[in-house]
Design a protein around this motif. Structure first.
Motif, PDB file in Angstrom:
ATOM      1  N   MET A   1       0.729  -0.986   0.051  1.00 11.29           N
ATOM      2  CA  MET A   1      -0.048   0.117   0.196  1.00 11.29           C
ATOM      3  C   MET A   1       0.834   1.199  -0.039  1.00 11.29           C
ATOM      4  O   MET A   1       1.799   1.398   0.898  1.00 11.29           O
ATOM      5  CB  MET A   1      -0.753   0.049   1.309  1.00 11.29           C
ATOM      6  N   THR A   2       0.774   2.179  -1.034  1.00  7.16           N
ATOM      7  CA  THR A   2       1.429   3.301  -1.145  1.00  7.16           C
ATOM      8  C   THR A   2       0.842   4.261  -0.208  1.00  7.16           C
ATOM      9  O   THR A   2      -0.381   4.159   0.103  1.00  7.16           O
ATOM     10  CB  THR A   2       1.620   4.029  -2.415  1.00  7.16           C
ATOM     11  N   ASN A   3       1.610   5.237   0.213  1.00  9.70           N
ATOM     12  CA  ASN A   3       0.951   6.422   0.807  1.00  9.70           C
ATOM     13  C   ASN A   3       1.255   7.956   0.586  1.00  9.70           C
ATOM     14  O   ASN A   3       2.302   8.420   1.117  1.00  9.70           O
ATOM     15  CB  ASN A   3       1.245   6.213   2.616  1.00  9.70           C
ATOM     16  N   SER A   4       0.834   8.128  -0.389  1.00  7.99           N
ATOM     17  CA  SER A   4       0.964   9.347  -1.325  1.00  7.99           C
ATOM     18  C   SER A   4       0.091  10.587  -0.688  1.00  7.99           C
ATOM     19  O   SER A   4      -1.045  10.100  -0.223  1.00  7.99           O
ATOM     20  CB  SER A   4       1.113   9.577  -2.529  1.00  7.99           C
ATOM     21  N   ILE A   5       0.469  11.720  -0.883  1.00  5.62           N
ATOM     22  CA  ILE A   5      -0.392  12.777  -0.590  1.00  5.62           C
ATOM     23  C   ILE A   5      -0.887  13.639  -1.741  1.00  5.62           C
ATOM     24  O   ILE A   5       0.091  13.853  -2.428  1.00  5.62           O
ATOM     25  CB  ILE A   5      -0.089  13.743   0.441  1.00  5.62           C
ATOM     26  N   LYS A   6      -1.908  13.800  -1.931  1.00 10.02           N
ATOM     27  CA  LYS A   6      -2.471  14.794  -2.980  1.00 10.02           C
ATOM     28  C   LYS A   6      -3.390  15.890  -2.533  1.00 10.02           C
ATOM     29  O   LYS A   6      -4.046  15.580  -1.776  1.00 10.02           O
ATOM     30  CB  LYS A   6      -3.413  14.028  -4.125  1.00 10.02           C
ATOM     31  N   GLU A  23      -8.937   5.807  -4.637  1.00  8.41           N
ATOM     32  CA  GLU A  23      -7.547   5.883  -4.381  1.00  8.41           C
ATOM     33  C   GLU A  23      -7.280   6.024  -2.881  1.00  8.41           C
ATOM     34  O   GLU A  23      -6.410   5.213  -2.521  1.00  8.41           O
ATOM     35  CB  GLU A  23      -7.080   7.063  -4.895  1.00  8.41           C
ATOM     36  N   VAL A  24      -7.985   6.737  -2.347  1.00 14.87           N
ATOM     37  CA  VAL A  24      -8.148   6.696  -0.521  1.00 14.87           C
ATOM     38  C   VAL A  24      -8.126   5.209  -0.150  1.00 14.87           C
ATOM     39  O   VAL A  24      -7.402   4.731   0.538  1.00 14.87           O
ATOM     40  CB  VAL A  24      -8.874   7.509  -0.137  1.00 14.87           C
ATOM     41  N   ALA A  25      -9.350   4.703  -0.636  1.00 18.69           N
ATOM     42  CA  ALA A  25      -9.694   3.318  -0.015  1.00 18.69           C
ATOM     43  C   ALA A  25      -8.909   2.181  -0.291  1.00 18.69           C
ATOM     44  O   ALA A  25      -8.481   1.211   0.503  1.00 18.69           O
ATOM     45  CB  ALA A  25     -11.127   2.947  -0.307  1.00 18.69           C
ATOM     46  N   ASP A  26      -8.555   2.146  -1.807  1.00 19.40           N
ATOM     47  CA  ASP A  26      -7.707   0.886  -2.270  1.00 19.40           C
ATOM     48  C   ASP A  26      -6.256   1.217  -2.231  1.00 19.40           C
ATOM     49  O   ASP A  26      -5.425   0.152  -2.077  1.00 19.40           O
ATOM     50  CB  ASP A  26      -7.952   1.068  -3.634  1.00 19.40           C
ATOM     51  N   GLY A  28      -4.573   3.660  -0.129  1.00 22.86           N
ATOM     52  CA  GLY A  28      -3.913   4.385   1.165  1.00 22.86           C
ATOM     53  C   GLY A  28      -3.639   5.797   0.841  1.00 22.86           C
ATOM     54  O   GLY A  28      -2.754   6.150   1.430  1.00 22.86           O
ATOM     55  N   GLU A  29      -4.066   6.382  -0.062  1.00 20.21           N
ATOM     56  CA  GLU A  29      -3.828   7.586  -0.625  1.00 20.21           C
ATOM     57  C   GLU A  29      -4.272   8.692   0.305  1.00 20.21           C
ATOM     58  O   GLU A  29      -5.431   8.401   1.148  1.00 20.21           O
ATOM     59  CB  GLU A  29      -4.192   8.019  -2.125  1.00 20.21           C
ATOM     60  N   THR A  30      -3.739   9.899   0.402  1.00 21.49           N
ATOM     61  CA  THR A  30      -4.326  11.041   1.526  1.00 21.49           C
ATOM     62  C   THR A  30      -4.772  11.969   0.430  1.00 21.49           C
ATOM     63  O   THR A  30      -3.753  12.398  -0.330  1.00 21.49           O
ATOM     64  CB  THR A  30      -3.417  11.455   2.569  1.00 21.49           C
ATOM     65  N   GLU A  46     -11.078   4.618   6.118  1.00 20.02           N
ATOM     66  CA  GLU A  46     -11.599   4.444   7.445  1.00 20.02           C
ATOM     67  C   GLU A  46     -10.605   3.461   8.138  1.00 20.02           C
ATOM     68  O   GLU A  46     -10.342   3.704   9.203  1.00 20.02           O
ATOM     69  CB  GLU A  46     -12.980   3.653   7.133  1.00 20.02           C
ATOM     70  N   GLU A  47     -10.009   2.765   7.587  1.00 22.79           N
ATOM     71  CA  GLU A  47      -8.737   1.700   7.865  1.00 22.79           C
ATOM     72  C   GLU A  47      -7.539   2.997   8.464  1.00 22.79           C
ATOM     73  O   GLU A  47      -7.304   2.455   9.968  1.00 22.79           O
ATOM     74  CB  GLU A  47      -8.091   1.048   7.199  1.00 22.79           C
TER      75      GLU A  47
END
Length: 96
Positions: A1-6, A23-26, A28-30, A46-47
């Protein structure tokens, strides 16, 4: 899971809500939704939210913070005589 910020505008979020929600749900994007007068909001899964709530709950207790600090110190010392707390021992720490 990537965690990038847009960062997106409110208009962009409205026009492409499903895309950003996926993108957020699948993945882990912020998503930071930029708004006038710096009234920005952040969209996370939500996770991720539940994880933050759990961390916040555990760190509110002085006993939990103390136990965590002691555990980190043991790891830092590489103490080969580490003792794993039983649930009863942990509960007694929480009652201090």
């Amino acid at each position: 899971m990537t965690n990038s910020i847009k960062a997106v505008t409110t208009r962009e979020l409205r026009q492409n809500f499903k895309k950003y929600a996926d993108e957020v749900a699948d993945f882990g994007e912020t998503v930071i939704v930029t708004r006038p007068e710096n009234k920005n909001v952040v969209v996370i899964s939500e996770e991720e939210y539940n994880s933050w709530q759990e961390t916040d709950y555990f760190l509110k207790s002085k006993a939990n913070r103390k136990a965590l600090k002691e555990s980190i110190a043991q790891l830092d010392r590489d103490d080969s005589n580490n003792h794993i707390l039983t649930p009863e021992e942990f509960a007694s720490l929480a009652n201090d």
